[in-house]
Design a protein around this motif. Sequence first.
Motif, PDB file in Angstrom:
ATOM      1  N   LEU A 127       0.828  -1.209   0.000  1.00 30.67           N
ATOM      2  CA  LEU A 127       0.000   0.000   0.000  1.00 30.67           C
ATOM      3  C   LEU A 127       0.865   1.263   0.000  1.00 30.67           C
ATOM      4  CD1 LEU A 127      -2.824  -0.996   2.496  1.00 30.67           C
ATOM      5  CD2 LEU A 127      -2.988  -0.794   0.034  1.00 30.67           C
ATOM      6  N   GLN A 139      -6.700  -0.102   3.880  1.00 26.03           N
ATOM      7  CA  GLN A 139      -6.242  -0.019   5.270  1.00 26.03           C
ATOM      8  C   GLN A 139      -7.431  -0.057   6.230  1.00 26.03           C
ATOM      9  OE1 GLN A 139      -3.316   2.960   6.555  1.00 26.03           O
ATOM     10  NE2 GLN A 139      -4.699   3.508   8.190  1.00 26.03           N
ATOM     11  N   ILE A 207      -1.277  -1.047  10.152  1.00 24.79           N
ATOM     12  CA  ILE A 207      -1.317   0.382  10.468  1.00 24.79           C
ATOM     13  C   ILE A 207       0.030   0.869  10.988  1.00 24.79           C
ATOM     14  CG2 ILE A 207      -2.239   2.010  12.146  1.00 24.79           C
ATOM     15  CD1 ILE A 207      -4.939   1.010  11.589  1.00 24.79           C
ATOM     16  N   ILE A 208       0.631   0.086  11.894  1.00 19.31           N
ATOM     17  CA  ILE A 208       1.917   0.507  12.463  1.00 19.31           C
ATOM     18  C   ILE A 208       2.973   0.610  11.363  1.00 19.31           C
ATOM     19  CG2 ILE A 208       3.788  -0.207  14.011  1.00 19.31           C
ATOM     20  CD1 ILE A 208       1.624  -1.444  15.809  1.00 19.31           C
ATOM     21  N   ALA A 211       2.251   3.571   8.913  1.00 21.24           N
ATOM     22  CA  ALA A 211       2.595   4.876   9.487  1.00 21.24           C
ATOM     23  C   ALA A 211       4.098   5.099   9.437  1.00 21.24           C
ATOM     24  CB  ALA A 211       2.093   4.962  10.926  1.00 21.24           C
TER      25      ALA A 211
END
Lengths: 328, 277
Positions: A127, A139, A207-208, A211
Amino acid sequence: MKASAAGVGLGPGATGVVSPGSMKPTKVSGAKHEERWAYALLVMPAVLVYWAVMAFPAFFSVGLSLTNYNGGPLWSSMNPVKFIGLSNYIKMLRDPFFSVSLKNNMLIILVSVFGQIPLGFILAYVLSRRLVGLRDFFQSMIYVPTVISTIVVGILWQSIFSPYGPITEIMQQLNPMWENTLFINPRTAMIPVLIVILWMYTGTYLIIFLANLQKIDPEVIEAAKIDGATEWQALRYVILPALSGVVVTSAILAISGSLQSFSLIFAMTAGNPARRTSVLSLYMYDAAFRGAPDYGLANAISTFIVALSLVLIALLKFVENRAGGREE
Amino acid sequence: MKRETSLPARVLLYSVLLIFTFMTLYPVFWLIMSSFKTTQEFQVNRLGLPRRWILTNYPLAWKIGGFGHLFINSIIYTVGSTLAVVLLSLSAGFAFAKIKSRATPFLHGSFVIGILLSAEAVLIPLFLMANAAGLTDTRIGILLPYIGMGMPKGIYLCTEYIKSIPDSLVESARIDGASYPRIFASIIAPMAKPVATTLAILNVTGVWNEFMLVNVLTSKASLKSLPVGILKFSGALSSDYGKQFAALAVGMLPMLIFYAIFRNQITKGVSAGAVKG
């Protein structure tokens, strides 16, 4: 509890005694005095609540694990609580359900560290490199399971894998002779649990990683590409080294999360069949609340859980340091 | 140098993601579809859409499960503990970050170490202590542990955030004669809004879905929260499929709505909460 109260209380108390006696300019000591009061006032509520419901119980648990306490008042002359050393730990280590629970916990840790994290990373990488559009959509969707209550997830998946659920239906369409013994057979009963754990938490790591991937300067990657690096080389030599810290943090999260799988298993299998899907936290719960309470044993188990997570995290840090040292 | 991914690679990546998304969402979709079937229809039509859409499962499940009570309790526990965690973490974080004291390393350290303490580690002592203090089956007996459990991460996040606020702001306010509580209320708290939001969201999702503690610390039906109430549908009521799925859907919905509204903040909170294990 005591230590903290003394530590904070000392500040204002001490100044209160000293400042009137010493003839220093009142303005300075007044400000100091006020500062200490303000500190105590601001810190005290948090410290009191936290020490009462987290820090003290953690120590209390270690203490209880060394006794034969099994209910009733703690200080009674009729039935005094006895210090019995490490007997509870020995009892725990000899209990066959302990090794079953420990093994299952280890399976969950393995699936978390070597399943969720790589899967989360791969999805995040795909992504983040804009290899596909619709980044936010994917996501958001993949994270959905994490926000659903664990209890709902447990019952839902119990239904999905049960003889009346879609898995059975699909398998029977393919092979009418197929019989669903997933939850009855002790050998296979953990498989659904592990699948659900993968389903539920992969989104967190997505997600981690996403980011943190976005924090890497795209120009660095572009520069590597201009120098002729392939996609794979950029990943291996630019992106992965930049993320090594995040991988370790994720692994710590995965390990401590894995030791907290109580609710999911409680709702999904309740440890059945014959406690074969038990985990350490469920084993602890059973020792305390199923049948005659054995609080000594239960606290030995909870102390073991804390110690285990600390040891695993220390081990991880050790591996990180060695790996980091070699790369330099 | 090619910037665009080739077409076959694109197709492959999209299909992987689509399959993954499908597997993520299908169980939720199946649950919602099943909640609109009667139990009889569910037994013959397990995979398809409902042939006749039935709404009655919902009011019946609501009544059987006592969802009115459950919702009120869940809201009290979630809102109460979140307000307290945010306020206490901000104020203690302010003291740790901006007021020098020899007590700080010890006190702050005691919170940070707590990030590694799980509810499991304190469950049984808390149960015994609540019994001894007469706090079982009271709301405060559930709120206090929830507040304490939110503190480690809260203190950590707030201290780090408030450290990044320039000292000069606090010092000049001090020179102007403002008291520390005043500085907290009018300078620190407004500036710390982003971290307060992150913390609140982490805490709301955590407490709303929490099951183990509230299950052990309450025996009265009137004090149970949603997850505990929903579990009832997996036991005695589990063969009444329609109502069971309706109950699960009701239990799932509030968090899905919350997620839909605060998606970005939740995403930010998850990555911020993972700064340190």
